[in-house]
Design a protein around this motif. Structure first.
Motif, PDB file in Angstrom:
ATOM      1  N   THR A 531       0.859  -1.177   0.000  1.00  0.00           N
ATOM      2  CA  THR A 531       0.000   0.000   0.000  1.00  0.00           C
ATOM      3  C   THR A 531       0.900   1.233   0.000  1.00  0.00           C
ATOM      4  OG1 THR A 531      -0.064  -0.060   2.413  1.00  0.00           O
ATOM      5  CG2 THR A 531      -1.855  -1.176   1.217  1.00  0.00           C
ATOM      6  N   PHE A 532       0.286   2.418  -0.066  1.00  0.00           N
ATOM      7  CA  PHE A 532       1.070   3.648  -0.161  1.00  0.00           C
ATOM      8  C   PHE A 532       1.955   3.828   1.064  1.00  0.00           C
ATOM      9  CE2 PHE A 532       1.074   8.332   0.855  1.00  0.00           C
ATOM     10  CZ  PHE A 532       2.141   8.623   0.015  1.00  0.00           C
ATOM     11  N   ASN A 533       3.241   3.819   0.819  1.00  0.00           N
ATOM     12  CA  ASN A 533       4.234   4.009   1.870  1.00  0.00           C
ATOM     13  C   ASN A 533       5.216   5.082   1.388  1.00  0.00           C
ATOM     14  OD1 ASN A 533       6.425   3.894   3.651  1.00  0.00           O
ATOM     15  ND2 ASN A 533       6.199   1.691   3.994  1.00  0.00           N
ATOM     16  N   PRO A 534       5.053   6.329   1.830  1.00  0.00           N
ATOM     17  CA  PRO A 534       5.902   7.413   1.318  1.00  0.00           C
ATOM     18  C   PRO A 534       7.383   7.186   1.577  1.00  0.00           C
ATOM     19  CG  PRO A 534       4.663   8.134   3.261  1.00  0.00           C
ATOM     20  CD  PRO A 534       4.101   6.816   2.846  1.00  0.00           C
ATOM     21  N   LEU A 535       7.726   6.529   2.701  1.00  0.00           N
ATOM     22  CA  LEU A 535       9.139   6.319   3.004  1.00  0.00           C
ATOM     23  C   LEU A 535       9.764   5.297   2.061  1.00  0.00           C
ATOM     24  CD1 LEU A 535      11.446   7.135   4.767  1.00  0.00           C
ATOM     25  CD2 LEU A 535      10.745   5.404   6.457  1.00  0.00           C
TER      26      LEU A 535
END
Length: 665
Positions: A531-535
């Motif tokens: 899923t969206f994980n900015p790091l």
């Protein structure tokens, strides 16, 4: 039969003769050791001899050049006049063919070409091919369009403009023979121009005031025609070779134009949009050279029309175009360089140019570069004056000079000629707000220069006082490369990724390393899916771009090799947006790299057009919103989206058509 071999006489194939005729007609008027009059007389003799066998071909060629080479209008009208004097029937057939072509152009909305055909027909009056009364009758039908009801104003505008724009060529001849009728036409025209709406002018005009001359095209031409009439229709710039043959042409029989009624307005009619006149120079700008015709002088209109036509005819060949412009007839009587620069800038910056040509701005500015190669020190002052004149353009108008940055020629010109425009003339921009147009222009031009040079070269050229406007060193900013940043989240993973990528790790191995990156958006990272994980995005994209920072090719190869990883990381809309943010963070000092990487990511579907638009209009990029590279990316994105929509629309229509055929069965 004697059995003796016969020597075969060499004969030209019909196709060879037709090609020769076309070449002779198209090249007449070009630079030659013989005079133009001598060439025309010789060509008329050649064509007359070939009329019995190639009349239709000659008619077709002459009608084509009348439409496509308007800058040589009077040369071809003289040729037709000579042919008419020798063969009356051919002259009649040519006039009929021209009227048919005019009707066809109006039918298919080719109004620019129709305008040239009307002008050609009007000049045939000077060559004693067409009778003046029948030409006046055609113009009466044109002006009568202004009395029609429930039609768009642009329809009336075109017919009035077609009439007015022909008068510099034929006004004197018509007025001498039909003065009352011409006065009546001018009176009706004036009445129409006074009552027509001009709500488009504030949006299109470049200057805030209409003084010293009107900016709206129709009003400006009307002022020029009024002055022409006041001067007894004496025009001093149109090349009129038919005057040398007056004794021959005046004895020729004339033809009446076939009845011509403007085709009615339909839903499919698409008329030219209103335009404004753009002036950068007047007679005071070149006090040492020939005097520039005034803004109210019809010669100004004639010169600009001819220069536009030359560029339109030769824009694909830069050197040929430059040569044709420089050899413009009467170039020793006018400050030709000023006229050429003004016309080029108009076409580059106009919201609605007379013609929309691919890469027109590059061609126009390419002319300037080539012109500098011929005479290096002549145009430089012109470009400086052109720059200065735009400072008084109205706020919010299509500001000319930033538009020039769309092509590389202006920076290339600056580099090649070592910034001959002295920097002292631009030093006042250092004391202004850096967001002001002048400061921004200098900064953007220097930045664009780097695309054709390199950073140290720009630093060496630009004076130290301009360092605040000099472009930043275009290096990659890799925040995980400094040991002082050990405390950053993801630092250890970035080191592991660096080693893995250098060792040509597979996508699965990369995914396995990225599993150790915590998700700041969740308490517990989702180990089962990405899923969206900015790091994760930040660590991977930063590391990948850093390792591929050597060149565009290295970056493209990296995106291709790890395309699957990037697609998974940027699966959501937030992920796509964050990928773009990281690209900007890494390459914020290298706008060109940002532009090409974003373009590549759209093409490879790592990000989509919507994500790019959201990123550009986001608060994070607000400080760069007026930078050229941002709008370069936006325009490119819009073009791609439009192309995609057209493709989908075409597929939809084809599917509907197939379904309709199946239902009929």
């Amino acid at each position: 039969e004697t059995g003796q071999p016969h020597k075969r006489r060499r004969t030209s194939e019909p196709s060879e003769i037709e090609e020769r005729l076309e070449s002779l007609i198209c090249r007449v008027g070009e630079k030659s050791t013989s005079s133009l009059e001598s060439n025309l007389e010789g060509l008329a003799g050649v064509l007359e001899a070939d009329l019995p066998n190639y009349k239709s071909k000659i008619l077709r060629i002459l009608c084509t050049v009348a439409r496509l080479l308007p800058e040589k209008l009077t040369i071809y009208t003289t040729l037709v006049g000579l042919l008419n004097a020798r063969n009356y029937n051919f002259g009649g057939e040519f006039v009929e063919a021209m009227i048919r072509q005019l009707k066809e152009c109006l039918k298919v909305n080719m109004y620019n070409e129709a305008e040239y055909l009307v002008r050609f027909l009007s000049d045939l009056v000077n060559c004693h091919v067409i009778a003046a009364p029948s030409m006046v009758a055609m113009f009466e039908n044109f002006v009568s369009v202004t009395q029609e009801e429930d039609i768009p104003q642009v329809r009336c505008d075109w017919y009035v403009f077609a009439f007015l724009s022909s008068l510099p060529w034929v006004g004197k001849e018509l007025y001498e023979k039909k003065d009352a009728e011409v006065d009546r036409l001018l009176s009706h025209t004036e009445s129409y121009l006074k009552r027509r709406q001009k709500i488009h002018v504030p949006m299109l005009q470049v200057w805030t005031a209409d003084k010293p001359h009107p900016q709206e095209e129709a009003n400006c031409l009307w002022a020029q025609i009024q002055k022409l009439k006041k001067d007894r229709w004496q025009e001093r710039h149109i090349l009129r070779p038919y005057l040398a043959f007056d004794s021959i042409l005046c004895e020729a029989l004339q033809h009446n134009l076939p009845p011509f009624t403007p085709p009615p307005h339909t839903e499919d009619s698409v008329y030219p949009v209103p335009r404004v006149v753009f002036r950068m120079f007047d007679y005071t700008d070149d006090p040492e050279g020939p005097v520039m015709p005034g803004s109210h002088s019809v010669e100004r209109f004639v010169i600009e029309e001819n220069l536009h036509c030359i560029i339109k005819s030769h824009w694909k060949e830069r050197k040929t175009c430059a040569a044709q412009l420089l050899s413009y007839p009467g170039n020793n009587k006018i400050p030709l360089n000023y006229h050429i620069v003004e016309v080029c800038v108009l076409q580059v910056t106009s919201l609605f140019p007379k013609w929309v040509l691919p890469l027109y701005s590059l061609m126009a500015l390419g002319y300037t570069v080539h012109r500098c190669l011929l005479e290096p020190y002549t145009p430089v002052g012109l470009m400086c004056q052109a720059t200065e004149s735009t400072q008084s353009s109205k706020p919010g108008c299509p500001f000319p000079l930033p538009g020039w940055r769309q092509g590389p020629s202006s920076p290339h010109h600056s580099i090649r000629f070592s910034f001959l425009v002295h920097t002292s003339q631009k030093s006042d921009c250092l004391t202004q707000d850096l967001e002001k147009p002048k400061s921004k222009f200098v900064r953007e031009v220097l930045e664009k220069c780097m695309r054709l040079s390199y950073h140290q070269r720009i630093i060496d050229i630009v004076p130290p006082s301009f360092s605040v406007l000099s472009p930043a060193n275009p290096v990659c900013i890799y925040k995980y490369g400094d040991e002082s940043n050990r405390s950053l989240p993801g630092y250890t993973v970035a080191l592991c990724l660096t080693i893995a990528i250098k060792n040509k790790a597979s996508n699965d191995e990369i995914f396995n390393i990225l599993k150790d990156v915590p998700n700041p958006n969740k308490d517990d990272d989702d180990d089962e899916g990405f899923t969206f994980n900015p790091l994760k995005i930040e660590v991977f994209v930063q590391t990948l771009l850093h390792l591929a920072a050597k060149s565009f090719s290295h970056s493209f190869s990296a995106l291709a090799k790890f395309h699957e990883v990037l697609k998974v990381l940027a699966e959501s809309d937030e992920g796509k947006l964050h990928v773009l943010r990281v690209v900007y963070e890494v390459w914020k000092n290298h706008p060109q790299m940002i532009a090409v990487l974003v373009d590549k990511m759209i093409r490879t579907q790592i990000v989509d057009c919507a994500a790019v638009a959201n990123w550009i209009f986001s608060s994070e990029l607000a400080h760069d919103f007026t930078r050229f590279y941002v709008w370069e990316i936006l325009h490119s994105t819009i073009r791609k989206m439009n192309k995609h929509v057209l493709k989908i629309h075409k597929e939809l229509e084809e599917t509907k058509a197939r379904l309709a055929r199946q239902h009929k069965r």
